[in-house]
Design a protein around this motif. Structure first.
Motif, mmCIF file in Angstrom:
data_model
loop_
_atom_site.group_PDB
_atom_site.id
_atom_site.type_symbol
_atom_site.label_atom_id
_atom_site.label_comp_id
_atom_site.label_asym_id
_atom_site.label_seq_id
_atom_site.Cartn_x
_atom_site.Cartn_y
_atom_site.Cartn_z
ATOM 1 N N SER A 191 -29.595 -7.172 14.725
ATOM 2 C CA SER A 191 -30.919 -6.653 15.699
ATOM 3 C C SER A 191 -30.015 -6.325 16.834
ATOM 4 C CB SER A 191 -32.020 -7.227 15.422
ATOM 5 O OG SER A 191 -32.853 -6.862 16.271
ATOM 6 N N SER A 192 -30.019 -5.158 17.324
ATOM 7 C CA SER A 192 -29.463 -4.758 18.702
ATOM 8 C C SER A 192 -30.713 -5.127 19.838
ATOM 9 C CB SER A 192 -28.983 -3.565 18.869
ATOM 10 O OG SER A 192 -30.178 -2.457 18.439
ATOM 11 N N GLY A 193 -32.026 -4.973 19.164
ATOM 12 C CA GLY A 193 -33.134 -5.055 20.175
ATOM 13 C C GLY A 193 -33.149 -6.722 20.587
ATOM 14 N N LEU A 194 -32.891 -7.530 19.578
ATOM 15 C CA LEU A 194 -32.935 -9.016 19.652
ATOM 16 C C LEU A 194 -31.769 -9.316 20.868
ATOM 17 C CD1 LEU A 194 -33.924 -10.730 16.389
ATOM 18 C CD2 LEU A 194 -35.254 -10.777 18.623
ATOM 19 N N GLN A 195 -30.587 -8.695 20.774
ATOM 20 C CA GLN A 195 -29.539 -8.938 21.592
ATOM 21 C C GLN A 195 -29.680 -8.541 22.983
ATOM 22 O OE1 GLN A 195 -26.050 -7.159 19.830
ATOM 23 N NE2 GLN A 195 -26.133 -8.228 17.819
ATOM 24 N N THR A 196 -30.329 -7.282 23.063
ATOM 25 C CA THR A 196 -30.939 -6.659 24.227
ATOM 26 C C THR A 196 -31.816 -7.550 25.240
ATOM 27 O OG1 THR A 196 -30.621 -4.642 23.592
ATOM 28 C CG2 THR A 196 -31.921 -4.811 25.568
ATOM 29 N N LEU A 197 -32.813 -8.183 24.208
ATOM 30 C CA LEU A 197 -33.669 -9.044 24.731
ATOM 31 C C LEU A 197 -33.095 -10.397 25.514
ATOM 32 C CD1 LEU A 197 -36.684 -9.929 25.350
ATOM 33 C CD2 LEU A 197 -36.775 -10.868 22.962
ATOM 34 N N THR A 198 -32.144 -11.010 24.843
ATOM 35 C CA THR A 198 -31.209 -12.025 25.283
ATOM 36 C C THR A 198 -30.449 -11.861 26.494
ATOM 37 O OG1 THR A 198 -30.884 -12.687 22.824
ATOM 38 C CG2 THR A 198 -29.103 -13.651 24.634
ATOM 39 N N PHE A 205 -35.492 -5.558 30.954
ATOM 40 C CA PHE A 205 -35.355 -5.293 29.648
ATOM 41 C C PHE A 205 -34.918 -3.839 29.512
ATOM 42 C CE2 PHE A 205 -36.998 -3.914 25.585
ATOM 43 C CZ PHE A 205 -36.015 -4.653 24.877
ATOM 44 N N VAL A 206 -36.009 -3.259 30.175
ATOM 45 C CA VAL A 206 -35.985 -1.576 30.089
ATOM 46 C C VAL A 206 -34.656 -1.110 30.499
ATOM 47 C CG1 VAL A 206 -37.119 0.579 30.651
ATOM 48 C CG2 VAL A 206 -38.428 -1.351 29.898
ATOM 49 N N VAL A 207 -34.147 -1.523 32.015
ATOM 50 C CA VAL A 207 -33.052 -1.157 32.690
ATOM 51 C C VAL A 207 -32.002 -1.329 31.724
ATOM 52 C CG1 VAL A 207 -31.346 -1.336 34.508
ATOM 53 C CG2 VAL A 207 -34.125 -1.266 34.778
ATOM 54 N N PHE A 208 -31.745 -2.577 31.172
ATOM 55 C CA PHE A 208 -30.638 -2.969 30.282
ATOM 56 C C PHE A 208 -30.375 -2.200 28.861
ATOM 57 C CE2 PHE A 208 -28.246 -5.483 27.269
ATOM 58 C CZ PHE A 208 -27.151 -5.965 28.092
ATOM 59 N N TYR A 209 -31.594 -2.057 28.550
ATOM 60 C CA TYR A 209 -31.465 -1.162 26.948
ATOM 61 C C TYR A 209 -31.313 0.271 27.310
ATOM 62 C CZ TYR A 209 -33.528 0.904 22.833
ATOM 63 O OH TYR A 209 -33.417 1.282 21.342
ATOM 64 N N ASN A 210 -31.670 0.923 28.353
ATOM 65 C CA ASN A 210 -31.363 2.201 28.449
ATOM 66 C C ASN A 210 -29.932 2.498 29.138
ATOM 67 O OD1 ASN A 210 -34.073 3.151 28.363
ATOM 68 N ND2 ASN A 210 -34.718 3.099 30.279
ATOM 69 N N LYS A 211 -29.440 1.597 29.907
ATOM 70 C CA LYS A 211 -28.055 1.325 30.313
ATOM 71 C C LYS A 211 -27.111 1.246 29.012
ATOM 72 C CE LYS A 211 -24.870 -1.449 33.016
ATOM 73 N NZ LYS A 211 -24.839 -2.557 33.938
ATOM 74 N N GLN A 212 -27.474 0.363 28.233
ATOM 75 C CA GLN A 212 -26.719 0.352 26.764
ATOM 76 C C GLN A 212 -26.553 1.526 26.165
ATOM 77 O OE1 GLN A 212 -24.656 -2.360 26.074
ATOM 78 N NE2 GLN A 212 -25.054 -2.889 28.201
ATOM 79 N N LYS A 213 -27.681 2.259 26.062
ATOM 80 C CA LYS A 213 -27.762 3.612 25.333
ATOM 81 C C LYS A 213 -26.874 4.711 26.106
ATOM 82 C CE LYS A 213 -31.632 5.265 23.992
ATOM 83 N NZ LYS A 213 -33.125 5.453 23.715
ATOM 84 N N VAL A 214 -27.006 4.728 27.481
ATOM 85 C CA VAL A 214 -26.098 5.529 28.347
ATOM 86 C C VAL A 214 -24.627 5.342 28.095
ATOM 87 C CG1 VAL A 214 -25.571 6.198 30.531
ATOM 88 C CG2 VAL A 214 -27.924 6.042 30.114
ATOM 89 N N LEU A 215 -24.353 4.021 28.020
ATOM 90 C CA LEU A 215 -23.077 3.529 28.076
ATOM 91 C C LEU A 215 -22.523 3.920 26.686
ATOM 92 C CD1 LEU A 215 -22.975 0.115 29.857
ATOM 93 C CD2 LEU A 215 -22.050 2.250 30.808
#
Length: 439
Positions: free
Chosen positions: A302-309, A404-414
């Motif tokens: 789950s990428s969502g759980l990894q992003t939460l971590t 959480f939102v910033v990191f998640y959006n950043k990962q999508k952009v990267l």
């Protein structure tokens, strides 16, 4: 305020001690005394260079007009307006809208050291450099996945294919099926572990002790065999065995598998006298409880759980503030509650440490009701502690969600940037191949 003459953006000839530079069509007149404050910079070298030495001048600028004493540069004028600030303020700020990586290249061209950057710009630059490193690592992973056919030996090709099959769900349909099967196995194993504790579904052994139902044990054994095979295949196909063993997620996988085999060894391979020891039985129970580590295997799928971590890691400061606020509030309100309740003959506050429990469940709005105030002052103290607890918990919530939102959006952009980088590399290599074929 300015302590030296400002640069002038005008046409016409330069006066004595002045130099004119044309940056991308923008003409700027600078003073020699100002430029000599940084004698190693490109502008200072141009100022002190003899107009007769054409070779040196051509190496320092793109073009030169000796009559107007004007030097031409095909560079970014917006970045140059920021760079000339160093001659006046001894520091440089990167304006918004300018790529920091390109700005550093501009500073290198003008021979200005990066130490003159302001601290805020340095932190911004470091953040962008980290993003570039992440993009480069993602591009490297994508390129490695595309180079399966370039492996020299058959063993290497099989190893790379098996690694993609077990570790890259998006690489093919069979890999996606295996990932879904592993995900379902984790859920089934967790459900079986919970259902196995229901007394109505348990059976008794020869000694009259309740044990898990044989059907549930068979399902659990099947799941554990799947986990074991998956772990061993991933370990065998890993290109870097040391990195695989030291990975946190792989350690969790091992900790989820290991208790099953230890319990199996102690139960079926141990002697009856050994199993009668109390410490061995306690060890078996503890290892059975460790089966809850299987649920953490979900984080690998789950990428969502990894992003939460990762978001929680970035929010350690906010979480620390929350714990500090709660700790201070618990100490203060438990002490007040103990003091105010001493006048009541049937008080439930026997000591301040015992009152900690009441303060915790009150400030976190749980309120079990096993301990509560009975005096008027004690109830007022409970109301204030309740309000303070709500405020203390609510304050750091927004920064954590924002991280959480910033990191998640950043990962999508990267990830998008990495895919585009690979596409550009493929396009460039295709053009070079077509050029060679034409020649």
């Amino acid at each position: 305020m300015w302590t030296v003459p400002k640069p002038r953006y005008r046409a016409g000839l330069c006066a004595e001690g002045e130099i004119a530079v044309n940056i991308g069509g923008v003409r700027v007149v600078l003073f020699g005394d100002v430029l000599n404050r940084y004698p190693d910079s490109r502008l200072a070298e141009l100022l002190n260079c003899s107009s007769q030495n054409a070779e040196v001048i051509s190496s320092l600028c793109d073009d030169f007009d000796p009559g107007r004493k004007e030097f031409y540069f095909d560079r970014d004028p917006d970045a140059f307006k920021c760079i000339i600030d160093v001659y006046y303020f001894d520091e440089i700020h990167i304006k918004s809208g300018i790529c920091p990586i390109c700005f550093i290249k501009e500073m290198e061209f003008w021979k200005i050291d990066q130490s003159v950057l302001d601290e805020c710009c340095k932190s911004y630059l470091n953040e962008k450099e980290e993003e570039l490193k992440e993009i480069a690592s993602k591009v490297k992973v994508i390129l490695e996945d595309m180079e399966v056919e370039q492996c020299t030996t058959r063993t290497q090709r099989c190893q790379r294919f098996l690694w993609k099959l077990m570790e890259k769900p998006g690489s093919s349909l069979p890999a996606r099926v295996i990932a879904i099967a592993s995900f379902l196995s984790i859920l089934v194993s967790a459900v079986v572990m919970c259902v196995g504790t229901i007394p109505e579904l348990q059976v008794t052994d020869a000694d009259g002790k309740p044990v898990e139902h044989p059907t549930l044990e068979a399902i659990e054994t099947t799941c554990m065999l799947w986990f074991t095979a998956e772990f061993l295949l991933r370990l065998a196909s890993s290109p870097n065995k040391l990195h695989f063993v030291l990975s946190i997620m792989n350690i969790i996988d091992f900790m989820a598998i290991m208790p099953f085999y230890v319990v199996l060894s102690l139960t079926y391979l141990g002697t009856s006298s050994m199993m009668e020891l109390a410490n061995v039985q306690q060890a078996v129970q503890a290892l059975r409880i460790m089966r809850i580590a299987r649920i953490f295997k979900l984080a690998r799928h789950s990428s969502g759980l990894q992003t939460l971590t990762y978001a929680l890691k970035r929010s350690l400061k906010e979480l620390g503030l929350l714990l500090m606020y709660m700790g201070v509030g618990i100490f203060v309100f438990s002490a007040l509650g103990y003091t105010m309740e001493q006048s009541h003959p049937e008080t439930l506050f026997r000591s301040i440490p015992q009152s900690f429990w009441w303060a915790i469940i009150t400030m976190t709005t749980v309120g079990y009701g096993d301990i509560y105030p009975k005096t008027t002052l004690g109830k007022c103290n409970a109301a204030v502690s309740f309000l303070c607890g709500v405020i203390a918990i609510a304050l750091p919530i927004h920064p954590i969600i924002n991280n959480f939102v910033v990191f998640y959006n950043k990962q999508k952009v990267l990830e998008t940037a990495a895919k585009r980088e690979v596409e550009l590399m493929e396009l460039k290599s295709g053009r070079e191949a077509r050029r060679k074929s034409r020649n």
